[in-house]
Design a protein around this motif. Structure first.
Motif, PDB file in Angstrom:
ATOM      1  N   VAL A  59       0.852  -1.186   0.000  1.00 57.89           N
ATOM      2  CA  VAL A  59       0.000   0.000   0.000  1.00 57.89           C
ATOM      3  C   VAL A  59       0.891   1.240   0.000  1.00 57.89           C
ATOM      4  CG1 VAL A  59      -1.728   1.316   1.288  1.00 57.89           C
ATOM      5  CG2 VAL A  59      -1.912  -1.180   1.148  1.00 57.89           C
ATOM      6  N   GLU A  61       1.055   5.677  -0.708  1.00 56.22           N
ATOM      7  CA  GLU A  61       0.252   6.892  -0.563  1.00 56.22           C
ATOM      8  C   GLU A  61       1.079   8.092  -0.984  1.00 56.22           C
ATOM      9  OE1 GLU A  61      -0.668   7.106   3.624  1.00 56.22           O
ATOM     10  OE2 GLU A  61       1.417   7.335   4.179  1.00 56.22           O
ATOM     11  N   ARG A  65       2.123   7.308  -4.926  1.00 53.62           N
ATOM     12  CA  ARG A  65       0.977   6.788  -5.680  1.00 53.62           C
ATOM     13  C   ARG A  65       1.369   6.568  -7.136  1.00 53.62           C
ATOM     14  NH1 ARG A  65      -2.153  11.144  -3.231  1.00 53.62           N
ATOM     15  NH2 ARG A  65      -3.120  10.289  -1.377  1.00 53.62           N
ATOM     16  N   ALA A  78      -3.363   4.357  -2.147  1.00 49.12           N
ATOM     17  CA  ALA A  78      -4.410   4.886  -1.271  1.00 49.12           C
ATOM     18  C   ALA A  78      -4.864   6.243  -1.790  1.00 49.12           C
ATOM     19  CB  ALA A  78      -3.883   5.020   0.154  1.00 49.12           C
ATOM     20  N   GLY A  82      -2.908   6.030   3.756  1.00 48.88           N
ATOM     21  CA  GLY A  82      -2.504   4.643   3.564  1.00 48.88           C
ATOM     22  C   GLY A  82      -2.986   3.768   4.711  1.00 48.88           C
ATOM     23  N   LEU A  85      -6.574   2.671   4.138  1.00 43.29           N
ATOM     24  CA  LEU A  85      -6.699   1.611   3.141  1.00 43.29           C
ATOM     25  C   LEU A  85      -6.222   0.283   3.711  1.00 43.29           C
ATOM     26  CD1 LEU A  85      -7.408   0.526   0.392  1.00 43.29           C
ATOM     27  CD2 LEU A  85      -5.194   1.371  -0.462  1.00 43.29           C
TER      28      LEU A  85
END
Length: 131
Positions: A59, A61, A65, A78, A82, A85
């Motif tokens: 994951v 962020e 991203r 995310a 993050g 998520l």
């Protein structure tokens, strides 16, 4: 847990990248790509104390991203936090399947453990380089 279900491993990208002061802050996207690539062998081989194969979800962020998924590592960007998520993914995980979250964030650990996830620290997937 069913025997044929691979363990779901969710990696807190920001927390793991930030665990080693290697200049990651100068290129957050590049640091996330390097982490993603370093995670690939774990998909097949597993983590210390956790036999493979495992399903790995990284994951990311913020500036990280947009990092693409690769064979063995799914990357989820995310839209906001993050941590939010990661908590959503842990909450949505099949209760018959083991879920492990890689993070040192205490607040996030408490959130995902409430959903039955087990937590391990960043050194599990990103050991310190030799001195």
């Amino acid at each position: 847990m069913s025997d044929d279900a691979a363990v779901l491993v969710i990696v807190d990208g920001a927390n793991v990248v930030g665990s080693v002061p290697d200049g990651w802050w100068r290129d957050r996207h590049g640091a996330a790509v390097r982490l993603r690539d370093a995670l690939v062998p774990y998909a097949k081989d597993g983590l210390p104390g956790l036999h493979g194969p495992v399903e790995l979800v990284l994951v990311v962020e913020g500036a990280a991203r947009g990092v693409a998924s690769v064979a063995g590592v799914r990357v989820d960007s995310a839209p906001g936090s993050g941590d939010d998520l990661i908590a959503e993914l842990a909450a949505a995980a099949d209760p018959e399947r083991e879920c492990v979250v890689v993070t040192a964030d205490r607040g996030l650990r408490q959130r995902v453990e409430a959903y039955g996830a087990r937590c391990v620290g960043p050194r599990t997937v990103r050991p310190l380089p030799p001195a």
